[in-house]
Motif scaffolding. Sequence first.
Motif, PDB file in Angstrom:
ATOM      1  N   HIS A 270       0.794  -1.232   0.000  1.00 34.53           N
ATOM      2  CA  HIS A 270       0.000   0.000   0.000  1.00 34.53           C
ATOM      3  C   HIS A 270       0.826   1.281   0.000  1.00 34.53           C
ATOM      4  O   HIS A 270       0.297   2.360  -0.303  1.00 34.53           O
ATOM      5  CB  HIS A 270      -1.020   0.024   1.143  1.00 34.53           C
ATOM      6  CG  HIS A 270      -0.465   0.173   2.530  1.00 34.53           C
ATOM      7  ND1 HIS A 270       0.225   1.287   2.957  1.00 34.53           N
ATOM      8  CD2 HIS A 270      -0.537  -0.653   3.618  1.00 34.53           C
ATOM      9  CE1 HIS A 270       0.569   1.142   4.223  1.00 34.53           C
ATOM     10  NE2 HIS A 270       0.133  -0.026   4.641  1.00 34.53           N
ATOM     11  N   SER A 271       2.126   1.210   0.296  1.00 32.89           N
ATOM     12  CA  SER A 271       2.897   2.447   0.408  1.00 32.89           C
ATOM     13  C   SER A 271       4.323   2.387  -0.137  1.00 32.89           C
ATOM     14  O   SER A 271       5.090   3.323   0.057  1.00 32.89           O
ATOM     15  CB  SER A 271       2.969   2.884   1.887  1.00 32.89           C
ATOM     16  OG  SER A 271       1.687   3.166   2.389  1.00 32.89           O
ATOM     17  N   ALA A 272       4.691   1.313  -0.787  1.00 30.38           N
ATOM     18  CA  ALA A 272       6.056   1.246  -1.326  1.00 30.38           C
ATOM     19  C   ALA A 272       6.250   2.320  -2.387  1.00 30.38           C
ATOM     20  O   ALA A 272       5.395   2.509  -3.255  1.00 30.38           O
ATOM     21  CB  ALA A 272       6.323  -0.130  -1.933  1.00 30.38           C
ATOM     22  N   PRO A 273       7.372   3.048  -2.364  1.00 26.17           N
ATOM     23  CA  PRO A 273       7.626   4.054  -3.409  1.00 26.17           C
ATOM     24  C   PRO A 273       7.874   3.383  -4.750  1.00 26.17           C
ATOM     25  O   PRO A 273       8.337   2.240  -4.820  1.00 26.17           O
ATOM     26  CB  PRO A 273       8.880   4.774  -2.903  1.00 26.17           C
ATOM     27  CG  PRO A 273       9.552   3.784  -2.011  1.00 26.17           C
ATOM     28  CD  PRO A 273       8.459   2.989  -1.368  1.00 26.17           C
ATOM     29  N   ILE A 274       7.574   4.101  -5.817  1.00 26.37           N
ATOM     30  CA  ILE A 274       7.784   3.541  -7.148  1.00 26.37           C
ATOM     31  C   ILE A 274       9.275   3.383  -7.434  1.00 26.37           C
ATOM     32  O   ILE A 274      10.110   4.019  -6.795  1.00 26.37           O
ATOM     33  CB  ILE A 274       7.155   4.420  -8.244  1.00 26.37           C
ATOM     34  CG1 ILE A 274       7.905   5.768  -8.341  1.00 26.37           C
ATOM     35  CG2 ILE A 274       5.673   4.620  -8.017  1.00 26.37           C
ATOM     36  CD1 ILE A 274       7.660   6.508  -9.640  1.00 26.37           C
ATOM     37  N   LEU A 275       9.582   2.542  -8.405  1.00 23.89           N
ATOM     38  CA  LEU A 275      10.922   2.520  -8.980  1.00 23.89           C
ATOM     39  C   LEU A 275      10.880   3.427 -10.212  1.00 23.89           C
ATOM     40  O   LEU A 275      10.044   3.244 -11.100  1.00 23.89           O
ATOM     41  CB  LEU A 275      11.323   1.101  -9.386  1.00 23.89           C
ATOM     42  CG  LEU A 275      12.743   0.974  -9.955  1.00 23.89           C
ATOM     43  CD1 LEU A 275      13.779   1.216  -8.862  1.00 23.89           C
ATOM     44  CD2 LEU A 275      12.954  -0.406 -10.583  1.00 23.89           C
ATOM     45  N   ASP A 276      11.762   4.397 -10.260  1.00 25.24           N
ATOM     46  CA  ASP A 276      11.764   5.363 -11.349  1.00 25.24           C
ATOM     47  C   ASP A 276      12.269   4.705 -12.631  1.00 25.24           C
ATOM     48  O   ASP A 276      13.428   4.293 -12.719  1.00 25.24           O
ATOM     49  CB  ASP A 276      12.644   6.557 -10.972  1.00 25.24           C
ATOM     50  CG  ASP A 276      12.491   7.730 -11.933  1.00 25.24           C
ATOM     51  OD1 ASP A 276      11.656   7.633 -12.852  1.00 25.24           O
ATOM     52  OD2 ASP A 276      13.208   8.733 -11.763  1.00 25.24           O
TER      53      ASP A 276
END
Length: 285
Positions: A270-276
């Motif tokens: 629910h809150s993992a940051p994206i991989l750019d």
Amino acid sequence: MTLPPLPSIIVEPVVRAALLEDLGRAGDVTSDAIVPPDLITSLVLTARQAGVVAGLDVAALTFRLIDPSIEVEVRRPDGSEVVANETIAIVRGPARGLLTAERTALNFLCHLSGIATATATLVATVSGHKARIVCTRKTTPGLRTLEKYAVRAGGGSNHRFGLDDAILIKDNHIAIAGGLQSAVERARAHAGHMVKIEVEVDTLSQLEEVLELEVDAVLLDNMALDDLTCAVDMVGGRAITEASGRITAATAPAVATSGVDLISVGWLTHSAPILDIGLDIAATG
């Protein structure tokens, strides 16, 4: 690691819904106005930071649903570790279709790769212990199957997928049932022979009561490390032990030393940051 792709019949409805949301009532008016219909081009998917890839099949399906002639050449498949500036895949086909699908494909790929990357980080912190990192039902509505797939791509494991594949008795269930024993007895009478029963406990006294009922697993929620270690000793292998409660990369190693079998982490989905990840034009012709 080699990760079997999700069946298209599961993924396609999710991708179609995302594309329809973006296309609205008139389609991609920008690309239709600017891009010649016969222009063929290639786009390069590039990791802008280190991480773990997940969602390439989903991204590829996104492009193909817009234009079946689009081809995706995968360089780093799902589950692969990548470094910054590394090529993940090359996408070739009609430029209009590529640009129309671009944002939706990246939304899926960046989000799922972010989950896989966060999972891999946690898995690495508990290396050397038996504990497995597992996700929960705290998923984005409509994306659960994809997000749980991304956890597997990062080397983690899945908890139950929904309310229908296992019984997890929590404090509200116990309160409504009038007590722990009543809740477990009702669950056992209702469950099929393949369905496991897990009970959430907050204290060692609750755990002692649960162990007398011979359940399959115990969820040790928000316990201090000393209590968690004591709880694992009390269980003594009679049930699967699962620790939960605001687990991070900083706290996971200590939790793993308690000897628990599983460490469940809600924020992975629910809150993992994206991989750019970038998608840039490589060649036109």
